[in-house]
Scaffold this motif. Structure first.
Motif, short mmCIF file in Angstrom:
data_model
loop_
_atom_site.label_atom_id
_atom_site.label_comp_id
_atom_site.label_asym_id
_atom_site.label_seq_id
_atom_site.Cartn_x
_atom_site.Cartn_y
_atom_site.Cartn_z
N THR A 1 0.82 -1.22 0.00
CA THR A 1 0.00 0.00 0.00
C THR A 1 0.85 1.26 0.00
O THR A 1 0.34 2.36 -0.14
N THR A 2 2.13 1.09 0.20
CA THR A 2 2.99 2.27 0.23
C THR A 2 4.35 1.95 -0.39
O THR A 2 4.89 0.87 -0.17
N SER A 3 4.84 2.88 -1.19
CA SER A 3 6.15 2.76 -1.82
C SER A 3 6.46 4.12 -2.43
O SER A 3 5.55 4.93 -2.62
N PRO A 4 7.71 4.42 -2.73
CA PRO A 4 8.02 5.71 -3.35
C PRO A 4 7.24 5.92 -4.65
O PRO A 4 6.76 7.02 -4.93
N GLN A 5 7.04 4.84 -5.43
CA GLN A 5 6.30 4.99 -6.68
C GLN A 5 4.84 5.37 -6.41
O GLN A 5 4.28 6.25 -7.06
N LEU A 6 4.23 4.71 -5.44
CA LEU A 6 2.83 5.02 -5.12
C LEU A 6 2.70 6.43 -4.58
O LEU A 6 1.77 7.16 -4.92
N GLN A 7 3.65 6.82 -3.72
CA GLN A 7 3.61 8.17 -3.16
C GLN A 7 3.66 9.20 -4.28
O GLN A 7 2.91 10.17 -4.29
N SER A 8 4.58 8.98 -5.24
CA SER A 8 4.71 9.98 -6.29
C SER A 8 3.51 9.95 -7.22
O SER A 8 3.04 10.99 -7.70
N TYR A 9 2.94 8.78 -7.43
CA TYR A 9 1.75 8.69 -8.29
C TYR A 9 0.57 9.40 -7.64
O TYR A 9 -0.16 10.16 -8.28
N ARG A 10 0.38 9.16 -6.35
CA ARG A 10 -0.75 9.78 -5.65
C ARG A 10 -0.59 11.30 -5.59
O ARG A 10 -1.55 12.05 -5.74
N LYS A 11 0.64 11.74 -5.40
CA LYS A 11 0.90 13.18 -5.36
C LYS A 11 0.54 13.80 -6.73
O LYS A 11 -0.09 14.85 -6.80
N MET A 12 0.93 13.12 -7.79
CA MET A 12 0.63 13.62 -9.13
C MET A 12 -0.88 13.68 -9.36
O MET A 12 -1.41 14.68 -9.89
N ALA A 13 -1.60 12.63 -8.93
CA ALA A 13 -3.06 12.62 -9.11
C ALA A 13 -3.70 13.80 -8.38
O ALA A 13 -4.61 14.46 -8.89
N LEU A 14 -3.19 14.11 -7.18
CA LEU A 14 -3.73 15.25 -6.42
C LEU A 14 -3.41 16.57 -7.11
O LEU A 14 -4.27 17.44 -7.24
N GLU A 15 -2.18 16.70 -7.59
CA GLU A 15 -1.80 17.94 -8.27
C GLU A 15 -2.66 18.17 -9.50
O GLU A 15 -3.05 19.30 -9.80
N LEU A 16 -2.96 17.09 -10.22
CA LEU A 16 -3.78 17.24 -11.43
C LEU A 16 -5.20 17.70 -11.07
O LEU A 16 -5.81 18.48 -11.79
N LEU A 17 -5.70 17.22 -9.94
CA LEU A 17 -7.02 17.69 -9.49
C LEU A 17 -6.99 19.18 -9.18
O LEU A 17 -7.90 19.93 -9.55
N PHE A 18 -5.94 19.62 -8.54
CA PHE A 18 -5.83 21.06 -8.22
C PHE A 18 -5.67 21.89 -9.49
O PHE A 18 -6.18 23.00 -9.57
N ALA A 19 -4.95 21.35 -10.48
CA ALA A 19 -4.71 22.11 -11.71
C ALA A 19 -5.96 22.21 -12.57
O ALA A 19 -6.13 23.15 -13.35
N GLU A 20 -6.87 21.24 -12.41
CA GLU A 20 -8.01 21.15 -13.32
C GLU A 20 -9.04 22.25 -13.10
O GLU A 20 -9.60 22.79 -14.06
N ARG A 21 -9.32 22.59 -11.83
CA ARG A 21 -10.34 23.62 -11.56
C ARG A 21 -9.77 24.71 -10.66
O ARG A 21 -8.55 24.81 -10.52
#
Ligand code: FES
Length: 235
Positions: free
Chosen positions: A77-97
């Motif tokens: 459930t946790t790894s550097p890859q997952l952390q960076s992927y989840r961070k990117m998903a959140l950033e994209l949500l912020f960038a969208e609206r």
């Protein structure tokens, strides 16, 4: 009769039953997986991709909220890859609206905001879209701010599956997707709306709020919707 299976989550062997998802098993055993579109008691749709996990033997990441467990499944459930992927998903949500937390009724009580804090999102690496979106204030008690909507569809599902009114839907595709009430009527004119407020309580951000609250004042009780669903199942 569901079968008993054993799965491994972050190295720990955990008993589960077929039909459960990875997220359900993880939560039942106090293992944390971030989630946004998932809400206990509603059908899981796997749209936000925050709950992605690594499953041994599977080359791609899988959403924990919609992936059923099976015997021998081994999950990280946790790894550097997952952390960076989840961070990117959140950033994209912020960038969208236009999520301007400083002037939001839900600031301090927003699931998107707290997940961003948790994942160290101190700035967004992608260009902001800054779309010109409307705010629907036509309902006498509630307000819908499209600027803060992340299209998680929790409101859609709470209204359809718990209240049984199905006022809400998502129209359009991709960047044009919008939450709409009753075939695109303004919320205040939606004849199927019972004004129960379940959609507002289910909303993880300040997109849906009760009228009359100032910045940081709107709190929500997402547990109410989940509780109603579990009580119905018990009966
Ligand atoms: Fe699983 Fe959103 S919580 S995809």
């Amino acid at each position: 009769m569901p079968d008993k299976v054993k799965v491994r989550i972050d190295g720990e062997v955990i008993p589960a039953t077929t039909g459960q998802t990875i997220l359900e098993v993880a939560r039942a055993n106090d293992k944390y997986i971030p989630a946004l579109c998932y809400m206990e008691g509603l059908t899981a749709v796997g749209s936000c991709r925050l709950c992605m996990v690594e499953v041994q033997g599977v080359a791609r990441l899988l959403p924990a909220c919609t992936t059923p467990v099976q015997e021998g499944l081994s999950v990280s459930t946790t790894s550097p890859q997952l952390q960076s992927y989840r961070k990117m998903a959140l950033e994209l949500l912020f960038a969208e609206r236009n999520h301007i937390c400083a002037v939001c009724v839900s600031s301090g009580h927003c699931e998107l905001q707290s997940l961003a804090q948790e994942h160290g999102v101190t700035y967004v690496r992608y260009p902001y879209n800054f779309p010109r979106l409307t705010v629907d204030t036509t309902h006498p008690r509630f307000v819908l701010d499209h600027n803060r909507c992340i299209l998680c569809s929790r409101c859609v599902r709470a209204c359809a599956e718990i209240e049984g009114a199905h006022v809400w839907d998502i129209s359009g595709r991709g960047i044009q997707s919008r939450l709409v009430s009753e075939l695109s009527r303004p919320w205040g004119e939606a004849t199927t709306c019972t004004s129960c407020g379940k959609c507002v309580q289910a909303c993880p951000t300040g997109a849906m709020a009760e009228k009359g609250w100032a910045v940081e004042e709107m709190t929500k009780d997402t547990g109410k919707v989940s509780h109603l669903s579990s009580m119905r199942e018990t009966r």
